[in-house]
Design a protein around this motif. Structure first.
Motif, PDB file in Angstrom:
ATOM      1  N   ARG A   4       0.857  -1.190   0.000  1.00  0.00           N
ATOM      2  CA  ARG A   4       0.000   0.000   0.000  1.00  0.00           C
ATOM      3  C   ARG A   4       0.891   1.237   0.000  1.00  0.00           C
ATOM      4  N   VAL A   5       0.694   2.067  -1.000  1.00  0.00           N
ATOM      5  CA  VAL A   5       1.562   3.232  -1.187  1.00  0.00           C
ATOM      6  C   VAL A   5       0.746   4.509  -1.021  1.00  0.00           C
ATOM      7  N   GLY A   6       1.295   5.440  -0.250  1.00  0.00           N
ATOM      8  CA  GLY A   6       0.620   6.709  -0.016  1.00  0.00           C
ATOM      9  C   GLY A   6       1.366   7.880  -0.638  1.00  0.00           C
TER      10      GLY A   6
ATOM     11  N   HIS B 219      -4.701   0.248  -4.195  1.00  0.00           N
ATOM     12  CA  HIS B 219      -3.827   0.241  -3.019  1.00  0.00           C
ATOM     13  C   HIS B 219      -2.970   1.505  -2.912  1.00  0.00           C
ATOM     14  N   ILE B 220      -3.341   2.519  -3.712  1.00  0.00           N
ATOM     15  CA  ILE B 220      -2.674   3.822  -3.624  1.00  0.00           C
ATOM     16  C   ILE B 220      -3.660   4.823  -3.027  1.00  0.00           C
ATOM     17  N   LEU B 221      -3.184   5.560  -2.010  1.00  0.00           N
ATOM     18  CA  LEU B 221      -4.014   6.567  -1.333  1.00  0.00           C
ATOM     19  C   LEU B 221      -3.266   7.897  -1.387  1.00  0.00           C
ATOM     20  N   ALA B 222      -3.922   8.927  -1.908  1.00  0.00           N
ATOM     21  CA  ALA B 222      -3.291  10.251  -2.037  1.00  0.00           C
ATOM     22  C   ALA B 222      -4.077  11.293  -1.257  1.00  0.00           C
ATOM     23  N   SER B 223      -3.338  12.245  -0.670  1.00  0.00           N
ATOM     24  CA  SER B 223      -3.994  13.340   0.053  1.00  0.00           C
ATOM     25  C   SER B 223      -3.540  14.683  -0.507  1.00  0.00           C
ATOM     26  N   ALA B 224      -4.438  15.644  -0.457  1.00  0.00           N
ATOM     27  CA  ALA B 224      -4.153  17.035  -0.837  1.00  0.00           C
ATOM     28  C   ALA B 224      -5.239  17.898  -0.215  1.00  0.00           C
TER      29      ALA B 224
ATOM     30  N   CYS C  60      -7.189   5.442  -8.096  1.00  0.00           N
ATOM     31  CA  CYS C  60      -6.633   5.481  -6.729  1.00  0.00           C
ATOM     32  C   CYS C  60      -7.657   6.051  -5.748  1.00  0.00           C
ATOM     33  N   ARG C  61      -7.407   5.780  -4.471  1.00  0.00           N
ATOM     34  CA  ARG C  61      -8.253   6.350  -3.415  1.00  0.00           C
ATOM     35  C   ARG C  61      -7.680   7.709  -3.005  1.00  0.00           C
ATOM     36  N   THR C  62      -8.523   8.588  -2.504  1.00  0.00           N
ATOM     37  CA  THR C  62      -8.061   9.931  -2.121  1.00  0.00           C
ATOM     38  C   THR C  62      -8.677  10.352  -0.793  1.00  0.00           C
ATOM     39  N   THR C  63      -8.020  11.345  -0.183  1.00  0.00           N
ATOM     40  CA  THR C  63      -8.479  11.872   1.100  1.00  0.00           C
ATOM     41  C   THR C  63      -7.951  13.295   1.255  1.00  0.00           C
TER      42      THR C  63
ATOM     43  N   VAL D 264      -3.355   8.928   5.352  1.00  0.00           N
ATOM     44  CA  VAL D 264      -2.419   8.278   4.420  1.00  0.00           C
ATOM     45  C   VAL D 264      -1.407   7.443   5.212  1.00  0.00           C
ATOM     46  N   LEU D 265      -0.843   8.033   6.270  1.00  0.00           N
ATOM     47  CA  LEU D 265       0.150   7.317   7.098  1.00  0.00           C
ATOM     48  C   LEU D 265      -0.481   6.133   7.825  1.00  0.00           C
ATOM     49  N   GLN D 266      -1.735   6.268   8.207  1.00  0.00           N
ATOM     50  CA  GLN D 266      -2.412   5.204   8.942  1.00  0.00           C
ATOM     51  C   GLN D 266      -2.781   4.017   8.053  1.00  0.00           C
ATOM     52  N   ASN D 267      -2.802   4.239   6.732  1.00  0.00           N
ATOM     53  CA  ASN D 267      -3.213   3.178   5.807  1.00  0.00           C
ATOM     54  C   ASN D 267      -2.088   2.631   4.932  1.00  0.00           C
ATOM     55  N   CYS D 268      -0.956   3.331   4.864  1.00  0.00           N
ATOM     56  CA  CYS D 268       0.117   2.937   3.942  1.00  0.00           C
ATOM     57  C   CYS D 268       1.444   2.880   4.692  1.00  0.00           C
TER      58      CYS D 268
END
Length: 276
Positions: free
Chosen positions: A12-14, A39-44, A58-61, A67-71
């Motif tokens: 899982r990559v963030g 399995h990729i989660l990105a935040s902005a 990809c998933r986003t937030t 991101v750190l809690q999931n990847c």
């Protein structure tokens, strides 16, 4: 098949920060089958850049901590001046399991390590924009607590985006000048090459296509033959022919010195930004 993380879990990559470079790296991972898009989660902070990640599947937030809690492998791809505040925000959720990778220009490993928990595993990567077409030229440097297994994992993944070599951190700012900024220098040369042909009567679109292909073909020859550029240049030069006349004009225009000065200026600016 996507690379496995710890145990048999999928990797899982963030991405904290979702600009063009983050998108380019994520796209490379997905296209090469190294990581599945889900399995990729990105935040902005806003949806403007996140929409590009969603388009890749990809998933986003909007939460960096999420991101750190999931990847367990996380790329920090924010603007350099924003990064210290972002690291302070996520530091409480960093664990010994995380591998943290900064792609922010000019932010040193020592600065990153100061802002994170004492044993955080940190690496620094200097990418360039051709990562978007899987032809990036990247270098990476390890922090004090990142071992060879972390470096190997990162290098294997990044090779989905082009060429990646491990270097001492002192070479990272030079890489920014040579290759990060170098993309713009090469574009300026390609543009000038095409404009020379346009001046002589060739249609613009055709001139730009041929100039770009000339750069591509020359680069492939240099890579595949492993020759010094001077050797290939000599091979093209017939005594009294067209090329030596053109090269003489380039020397009169100071191309070589100007290019060396451009790399030096960009490297010095990268060092200024990193406070060296």
């Amino acid at each position: 098949m996507a690379a496995a993380g710890q145990g048999m879990d999928p990797l899982r990559v963030g991405f904290v920060g979702a600009g063009r470079m983050a998108e380019a790296i994520a796209q490379g991972f997905i296209r090469a089958g190294k990581v599945e898009a889900q399995h990729i989660l990105a935040s902005a902070p806003t949806d403007r850049n996140l929409s590009h990640f969603r388009a890749l599947g990809c998933r986003t937030t909007h939460s960096n901590q999420e991101v750190l809690q999931n990847c367990f492998l996380v790329f920090f791809a924010t603007k350099p001046h924003v990064l210290p505040a972002v690291l302070a925000e996520v530091a409480p959720v960093v664990t010994a399991e995380h591998i943290l990778v900064s792609v922010a220009a000019g932010v040193s490993l020592s600065t990153l390590e100061e802002l994170l928990p004492p044993t955080a595993r940190v690496l620094r990567v200097s990418p360039n924009l051709p990562c978007m077409v899987q032809e990036g030229a990247m270098v990476m440097a390890r922090g004090r607590h990142a071992g060879s297994s972390e470096a190997t994992l990162l290098q294997t993944l990044l090779e989905a985006c082009g060429q990646c070599e491990e270097v001492p951190e002192a070479h990272v700012d030079i890489h920014t000048g040579l290759s990060g900024s170098g993309v713009a220098f090469v574009c300026a040369f390609s543009e000038a090459l095409a404009e020379g042909a346009i001046k002589m009567g060739m249609p613009g679109g055709l001139a730009h296509r041929i100039a770009a292909q000339t750069l591509l073909g020359t680069a492939k020859m240099l890579q595949q033959k492993g020759q010094h550029p001077a050797q290939l240049r000599t091979d093209v030069c017939t005594p009294g022919g067209t090329t030596i006349y053109g090269l003489h004009a380039l020397e009169q225009g100071g191309l070589r010195a100007a290019t060396m000065s451009a790399v030096e200026a960009a490297t010095c600016r990268a060092r200024e930004l990193s406070g060296k």
